[in-house]
Design a protein around this motif. Structure first.
Motif, PDB file in Angstrom:
ATOM      1  N   GLN A 205     -63.067  17.163  98.561  1.00  0.00           N
ATOM      2  CA  GLN A 205     -63.157  16.005  97.677  1.00  0.00           C
ATOM      3  C   GLN A 205     -62.690  14.738  98.373  1.00  0.00           C
ATOM      4  OE1 GLN A 205     -60.984  17.162  94.125  1.00  0.00           O
ATOM      5  NE2 GLN A 205     -62.700  18.372  93.360  1.00  0.00           N
ATOM      6  N   GLY A 210     -61.356  20.640  97.213  1.00  0.00           N
ATOM      7  CA  GLY A 210     -62.029  21.120  96.021  1.00  0.00           C
ATOM      8  C   GLY A 210     -61.851  22.616  95.902  1.00  0.00           C
ATOM      9  N   GLN A 212     -63.591  26.429  93.640  1.00  0.00           N
ATOM     10  CA  GLN A 212     -64.455  27.059  92.636  1.00  0.00           C
ATOM     11  C   GLN A 212     -63.654  28.150  91.939  1.00  0.00           C
ATOM     12  OE1 GLN A 212     -67.563  27.960  95.623  1.00  0.00           O
ATOM     13  NE2 GLN A 212     -68.978  26.860  94.286  1.00  0.00           N
ATOM     14  N   ARG A 213     -62.794  27.731  91.008  1.00  0.00           N
ATOM     15  CA  ARG A 213     -61.867  28.691  90.402  1.00  0.00           C
ATOM     16  C   ARG A 213     -62.572  29.807  89.648  1.00  0.00           C
ATOM     17  NH1 ARG A 213     -60.867  24.633  86.184  1.00  0.00           N
ATOM     18  NH2 ARG A 213     -59.336  23.655  87.532  1.00  0.00           N
ATOM     19  N   ASP A 238     -52.585  23.665  83.010  1.00  0.00           N
ATOM     20  CA  ASP A 238     -53.623  22.633  82.938  1.00  0.00           C
ATOM     21  C   ASP A 238     -54.107  22.328  84.358  1.00  0.00           C
ATOM     22  OD1 ASP A 238     -55.303  20.566  82.205  1.00  0.00           O
ATOM     23  OD2 ASP A 238     -53.693  19.133  81.771  1.00  0.00           O
ATOM     24  N   PRO A 239     -54.875  23.244  84.945  1.00  0.00           N
ATOM     25  CA  PRO A 239     -55.231  23.095  86.355  1.00  0.00           C
ATOM     26  C   PRO A 239     -55.926  21.779  86.694  1.00  0.00           C
ATOM     27  CG  PRO A 239     -55.790  25.288  85.586  1.00  0.00           C
ATOM     28  CD  PRO A 239     -55.392  24.506  84.376  1.00  0.00           C
ATOM     29  N   ASP A 240     -56.732  21.259  85.790  1.00  0.00           N
ATOM     30  CA  ASP A 240     -57.481  20.037  86.096  1.00  0.00           C
ATOM     31  C   ASP A 240     -56.572  18.829  86.277  1.00  0.00           C
ATOM     32  OD1 ASP A 240     -59.954  21.291  86.114  1.00  0.00           O
ATOM     33  OD2 ASP A 240     -60.272  20.976  83.964  1.00  0.00           O
ATOM     34  N   ASN A 241     -55.344  18.927  85.794  1.00  0.00           N
ATOM     35  CA  ASN A 241     -54.393  17.824  85.951  1.00  0.00           C
ATOM     36  C   ASN A 241     -53.180  18.223  86.786  1.00  0.00           C
ATOM     37  OD1 ASN A 241     -55.580  15.590  84.286  1.00  0.00           O
ATOM     38  ND2 ASN A 241     -55.492  17.175  82.706  1.00  0.00           N
ATOM     39  N   GLY A 246     -55.533  22.133  91.998  1.00  0.00           N
ATOM     40  CA  GLY A 246     -56.001  22.425  90.656  1.00  0.00           C
ATOM     41  C   GLY A 246     -57.354  23.117  90.599  1.00  0.00           C
ATOM     42  N   PRO A 247     -58.341  22.730  91.432  1.00  0.00           N
ATOM     43  CA  PRO A 247     -59.656  23.356  91.349  1.00  0.00           C
ATOM     44  C   PRO A 247     -59.660  24.854  91.645  1.00  0.00           C
ATOM     45  CG  PRO A 247     -59.815  21.261  92.506  1.00  0.00           C
ATOM     46  CD  PRO A 247     -58.351  21.562  92.347  1.00  0.00           C
TER      47      PRO A 247
END
Length: 272
Positions: A205, A210, A212-213, A238-241, A246-247
Protein backbone atom coordinates in the motif's frame (compact mmCIF):
# COMPACT_ATOMS: atom_id res chain seq x y z
CA UNK A 1 11.91 -32.53 20.43
CA UNK A 2 9.47 -30.32 22.28
CA UNK A 3 9.80 -26.91 23.91
CA UNK A 4 8.14 -26.25 27.26
CA UNK A 5 7.06 -22.66 27.82
CA UNK A 6 5.77 -22.26 31.35
CA UNK A 7 3.20 -25.09 31.42
CA UNK A 8 2.66 -25.35 27.65
CA UNK A 9 4.49 -28.13 25.83
CA UNK A 10 4.96 -27.38 22.16
CA UNK A 11 5.86 -30.32 19.95
CA UNK A 12 4.61 -32.33 17.00
CA UNK A 13 2.72 -34.85 19.16
CA UNK A 14 1.04 -32.24 21.37
CA UNK A 15 -2.14 -30.33 20.58
CA UNK A 16 -1.43 -27.17 18.63
CA UNK A 17 -0.70 -24.11 20.72
CA UNK A 18 -1.47 -20.59 19.55
CA UNK A 19 0.82 -17.58 19.42
CA UNK A 20 -1.73 -14.82 19.16
CA UNK A 21 -2.49 -11.21 19.96
CA UNK A 22 -2.45 -7.83 18.25
CA UNK A 23 0.45 -6.97 15.99
CA UNK A 24 1.36 -3.86 17.96
CA UNK A 25 0.86 -2.96 21.61
CA UNK A 26 -1.54 -0.04 21.93
CA UNK A 27 -2.10 0.35 25.70
CA UNK A 28 -2.39 -1.74 28.84
CA UNK A 29 -6.19 -1.57 28.70
CA UNK A 30 -6.20 -2.73 25.08
CA UNK A 31 -3.81 -5.59 25.83
CA UNK A 32 -6.01 -6.68 28.76
CA UNK A 33 -9.11 -6.57 26.59
CA UNK A 34 -7.41 -8.61 23.84
CA UNK A 35 -6.04 -11.19 26.28
CA UNK A 36 -9.53 -11.59 27.77
CA UNK A 37 -11.12 -12.07 24.33
CA UNK A 38 -8.43 -14.54 23.28
CA UNK A 39 -8.81 -16.56 26.49
CA UNK A 40 -12.55 -16.72 25.88
CA UNK A 41 -12.00 -17.90 22.29
CA UNK A 42 -9.56 -20.62 23.40
CA UNK A 43 -11.60 -21.88 26.36
CA UNK A 44 -14.13 -24.14 24.56
CA UNK A 45 -11.35 -26.34 23.14
CA UNK A 46 -8.86 -25.93 25.98
CA UNK A 47 -6.34 -24.54 23.50
CA UNK A 48 -3.30 -22.97 25.15
CA UNK A 49 -2.03 -19.62 23.95
CA UNK A 50 1.02 -17.41 24.15
CA UNK A 51 0.09 -13.72 24.12
CA UNK A 52 2.02 -11.90 21.40
CA UNK A 53 2.40 -8.17 20.81
CA UNK A 54 5.25 -5.91 19.68
CA UNK A 55 6.55 -2.88 21.55
CA UNK A 56 8.42 -1.64 18.46
CA UNK A 57 7.79 -2.26 14.77
CA UNK A 58 11.28 -1.33 13.64
CA UNK A 59 11.01 -3.04 10.24
CA UNK A 60 8.14 -1.13 8.65
CA UNK A 61 8.23 0.10 5.05
CA UNK A 62 7.96 3.81 5.78
CA UNK A 63 9.38 6.18 8.38
CA UNK A 64 5.83 7.53 8.79
CA UNK A 65 4.43 4.20 10.01
CA UNK A 66 3.56 3.96 13.71
CA UNK A 67 6.27 1.99 15.53
CA UNK A 68 4.64 1.39 18.90
CA UNK A 69 4.98 2.23 22.58
CA UNK A 70 8.69 1.61 22.94
CA UNK A 71 10.57 -0.99 24.93
CA UNK A 72 10.14 0.28 28.51
CA UNK A 73 6.36 0.76 28.40
CA UNK A 74 5.81 -2.23 26.13
CA UNK A 75 7.70 -4.70 28.29
CA UNK A 76 5.91 -3.40 31.38
CA UNK A 77 2.56 -4.17 29.73
CA UNK A 78 3.64 -7.65 28.61
CA UNK A 79 4.88 -8.45 32.12
CA UNK A 80 1.52 -7.37 33.57
CA UNK A 81 -0.41 -9.49 31.04
CA UNK A 82 1.71 -12.52 31.93
CA UNK A 83 1.07 -12.05 35.64
CA UNK A 84 -2.63 -11.24 35.38
CA UNK A 85 -3.63 -13.93 32.87
CA UNK A 86 -1.09 -16.63 33.71
CA UNK A 87 -0.17 -16.98 30.04
CA UNK A 88 3.29 -16.84 28.47
CA UNK A 89 4.12 -13.69 26.54
CA UNK A 90 6.13 -13.11 23.37
CA UNK A 91 7.60 -10.08 21.66
CA UNK A 92 10.06 -9.52 18.86
CA UNK A 93 13.47 -7.91 19.20
CA UNK A 94 15.59 -6.07 16.67
CA UNK A 95 18.93 -5.45 18.35
CA UNK A 96 21.18 -7.66 20.51
CA UNK A 97 20.85 -5.37 23.53
CA UNK A 98 17.05 -5.75 23.44
CA UNK A 99 17.25 -9.45 24.24
CA UNK A 100 18.09 -9.42 27.94
CA UNK A 101 15.39 -6.88 28.91
CA UNK A 102 12.82 -8.66 26.74
CA UNK A 103 13.62 -11.98 28.40
CA UNK A 104 12.69 -10.55 31.80
CA UNK A 105 9.15 -9.65 30.68
CA UNK A 106 8.54 -12.38 28.14
CA UNK A 107 8.77 -16.16 28.01
CA UNK A 108 9.56 -16.17 24.29
CA UNK A 109 11.77 -13.90 22.22
CA UNK A 110 10.92 -13.69 18.54
CA UNK A 111 13.46 -13.04 15.79
CA UNK A 112 11.84 -11.21 12.86
CA UNK A 113 12.14 -12.84 9.45
CA UNK A 114 14.27 -10.03 8.03
CA UNK A 115 16.82 -10.57 10.83
CA UNK A 116 17.01 -14.37 10.92
CA UNK A 117 20.62 -14.41 9.66
CA UNK A 118 21.91 -11.72 12.05
CA UNK A 119 24.43 -13.73 14.05
CA UNK A 120 24.91 -11.29 16.93
CA UNK A 121 21.13 -11.03 17.43
CA UNK A 122 20.66 -14.80 17.37
CA UNK A 123 23.47 -15.36 19.85
CA UNK A 124 22.21 -12.66 22.22
CA UNK A 125 18.72 -14.17 22.09
CA UNK A 126 20.03 -17.67 22.74
CA UNK A 127 22.11 -16.52 25.69
CA UNK A 128 18.99 -15.36 27.55
CA UNK A 129 17.91 -18.99 27.98
CA UNK A 130 14.26 -18.25 27.16
CA UNK A 131 12.47 -19.91 24.25
CA UNK A 132 13.21 -18.46 20.82
CA UNK A 133 10.73 -18.31 17.94
CA UNK A 134 12.75 -17.51 14.85
CA UNK A 135 10.92 -16.69 11.65
CA UNK A 136 12.22 -18.00 8.36
CA UNK A 137 13.25 -15.12 6.15
CA UNK A 138 11.04 -14.55 3.12
CA UNK A 139 14.23 -14.90 1.10
CA UNK A 140 15.46 -18.11 2.73
CA UNK A 141 15.05 -21.76 1.77
CA UNK A 142 13.49 -23.92 4.50
CA UNK A 143 16.55 -26.19 4.65
CA UNK A 144 18.73 -23.16 5.41
CA UNK A 145 16.97 -22.78 8.76
CA UNK A 146 19.18 -25.56 10.09
CA UNK A 147 22.07 -23.07 10.06
CA UNK A 148 19.93 -20.46 11.83
CA UNK A 149 18.97 -22.92 14.57
CA UNK A 150 22.60 -24.01 14.95
CA UNK A 151 23.65 -20.44 15.77
CA UNK A 152 21.14 -20.26 18.62
CA UNK A 153 21.92 -23.79 19.81
CA UNK A 154 25.64 -22.90 19.98
CA UNK A 155 24.81 -20.86 23.10
CA UNK A 156 23.55 -24.02 24.83
CA UNK A 157 19.93 -22.97 24.39
CA UNK A 158 17.93 -25.48 22.35
CA UNK A 159 14.54 -24.06 23.25
CA UNK A 160 14.04 -23.18 19.60
CA UNK A 161 10.96 -22.96 17.39
CA UNK A 162 11.16 -22.41 13.63
CA UNK A 163 8.39 -20.33 12.08
CA UNK A 164 7.33 -20.13 8.41
CA UNK A 165 5.71 -16.85 7.32
CA UNK A 166 5.69 -17.25 3.53
CA UNK A 167 8.29 -16.81 0.81
CA UNK A 168 8.83 -13.84 -1.51
CA UNK A 169 7.11 -14.34 -4.85
CA UNK A 170 7.76 -11.40 -7.14
CA UNK A 171 7.00 -7.90 -5.84
CA UNK A 172 4.67 -7.24 -2.87
CA UNK A 173 3.60 -10.88 -2.78
CA UNK A 174 4.26 -13.96 -0.67
CA UNK A 175 3.48 -17.60 -1.34
CA UNK A 176 3.33 -20.50 1.13
CA UNK A 177 5.22 -23.64 0.16
CA UNK A 178 3.95 -26.26 2.58
CA UNK A 179 6.86 -28.57 1.78
CA UNK A 180 8.85 -26.24 4.02
CA UNK A 181 7.03 -27.35 7.17
CA UNK A 182 8.19 -30.99 7.18
CA UNK A 183 11.58 -29.92 5.82
CA UNK A 184 12.13 -27.60 8.80
CA UNK A 185 10.78 -30.29 11.13
CA UNK A 186 13.72 -32.50 10.13
CA UNK A 187 15.88 -30.29 12.37
CA UNK A 188 14.02 -31.80 15.34
CA UNK A 189 12.73 -28.41 16.51
CA UNK A 190 9.00 -27.60 16.71
CA UNK A 191 7.60 -25.86 13.64
CA UNK A 192 5.22 -22.90 13.80
CA UNK A 193 3.16 -21.60 10.90
CA UNK A 194 2.40 -17.88 10.74
CA UNK A 195 -0.96 -17.69 8.98
CA UNK A 196 -1.39 -13.92 9.14
CA UNK A 197 1.95 -12.71 7.81
CA UNK A 198 1.83 -15.34 5.08
CA UNK A 199 -1.05 -13.37 3.53
CA UNK A 200 0.75 -10.05 3.87
CA UNK A 201 1.50 -7.97 0.78
CA UNK A 202 4.78 -6.36 1.88
CA UNK A 203 4.79 -2.65 1.08
CA UNK A 204 1.70 -3.26 -1.01
CA UNK A 205 0.00 0.00 0.00
CA UNK A 206 2.92 2.30 -0.64
CA UNK A 207 3.84 3.41 2.87
CA UNK A 208 2.26 0.38 4.56
CA UNK A 209 1.83 -3.31 3.83
CA UNK A 210 -1.38 -4.72 2.44
CA UNK A 211 -2.81 -8.16 2.99
CA UNK A 212 -5.58 -10.63 2.26
CA UNK A 213 -6.91 -11.65 5.66
CA UNK A 214 -9.65 -13.79 4.11
CA UNK A 215 -6.98 -16.34 3.20
CA UNK A 216 -5.36 -16.56 6.65
CA UNK A 217 -7.86 -19.19 7.90
CA UNK A 218 -7.37 -21.15 4.66
CA UNK A 219 -3.61 -21.33 5.16
CA UNK A 220 -3.99 -22.10 8.88
CA UNK A 221 -6.22 -25.08 8.04
CA UNK A 222 -3.73 -26.27 5.42
CA UNK A 223 -0.83 -26.03 7.88
CA UNK A 224 -2.72 -28.12 10.43
CA UNK A 225 -3.40 -30.71 7.74
CA UNK A 226 0.32 -30.88 6.94
CA UNK A 227 1.20 -30.95 10.64
CA UNK A 228 2.63 -28.22 12.88
CA UNK A 229 3.33 -27.74 16.56
CA UNK A 230 1.86 -24.24 16.84
CA UNK A 231 0.10 -21.56 14.84
CA UNK A 232 0.90 -17.85 14.85
CA UNK A 233 -2.28 -15.85 14.23
CA UNK A 234 -2.50 -12.13 14.92
CA UNK A 235 -5.92 -10.80 15.88
CA UNK A 236 -7.59 -7.51 16.70
CA UNK A 237 -11.07 -6.29 17.59
CA UNK A 238 -11.04 -3.79 14.69
CA UNK A 239 -8.36 -4.79 12.18
CA UNK A 240 -9.23 -2.09 9.65
CA UNK A 241 -8.27 0.56 12.20
CA UNK A 242 -5.31 -1.21 13.80
CA UNK A 243 -2.00 0.71 13.80
CA UNK A 244 -0.06 -2.11 12.15
CA UNK A 245 -0.77 -5.08 9.84
CA UNK A 246 -4.52 -4.63 9.99
CA UNK A 247 -5.10 -6.15 6.52
CA UNK A 248 -3.68 -9.48 7.75
CA UNK A 249 -5.25 -9.78 11.18
CA UNK A 250 -8.31 -11.88 11.93
CA UNK A 251 -11.16 -10.18 13.83
CA UNK A 252 -11.10 -11.51 17.38
CA UNK A 253 -14.83 -12.31 17.26
CA UNK A 254 -14.03 -14.91 14.57
CA UNK A 255 -11.28 -16.62 16.53
CA UNK A 256 -13.37 -19.10 18.54
CA UNK A 257 -14.89 -20.71 15.44
CA UNK A 258 -11.51 -20.79 13.70
CA UNK A 259 -9.76 -22.37 16.69
CA UNK A 260 -12.49 -25.00 16.91
CA UNK A 261 -11.95 -25.95 13.27
CA UNK A 262 -8.17 -25.98 13.60
CA UNK A 263 -8.27 -28.21 16.66
CA UNK A 264 -10.46 -30.75 14.82
CA UNK A 265 -7.96 -30.92 11.95
CA UNK A 266 -5.02 -31.09 14.37
CA UNK A 267 -6.65 -33.85 16.41
CA UNK A 268 -7.33 -35.86 13.25
CA UNK A 269 -3.77 -35.51 11.97
CA UNK A 270 -2.23 -36.37 15.34
CA UNK A 271 -4.52 -39.37 15.91
CA UNK A 272 -6.51 -38.05 18.87
Amino acid sequence: MSVTIRDIEIGDTNPIALITGPCQLESLDHARMMATRIAEACAPTGTRFIFKASYDKANRSSLKTARGLGMEEGLSILSKIRDEFGCPTLTDVHLPDHCAPASEACDVIQIPAFLCRQTDLLLAAGETGVAINVKKGQFLAPWDMENVAAKIASTGNERIMLCDRGTSFGYNTLVSDFRGLPIMARTGYPVVFDATHSVQQPGGQGTTSGGQREFAPVLARAACAVGVSALFIETHEDPDNAPSDGPNMIPVDQMADLIGTLRKIDDLMKGR
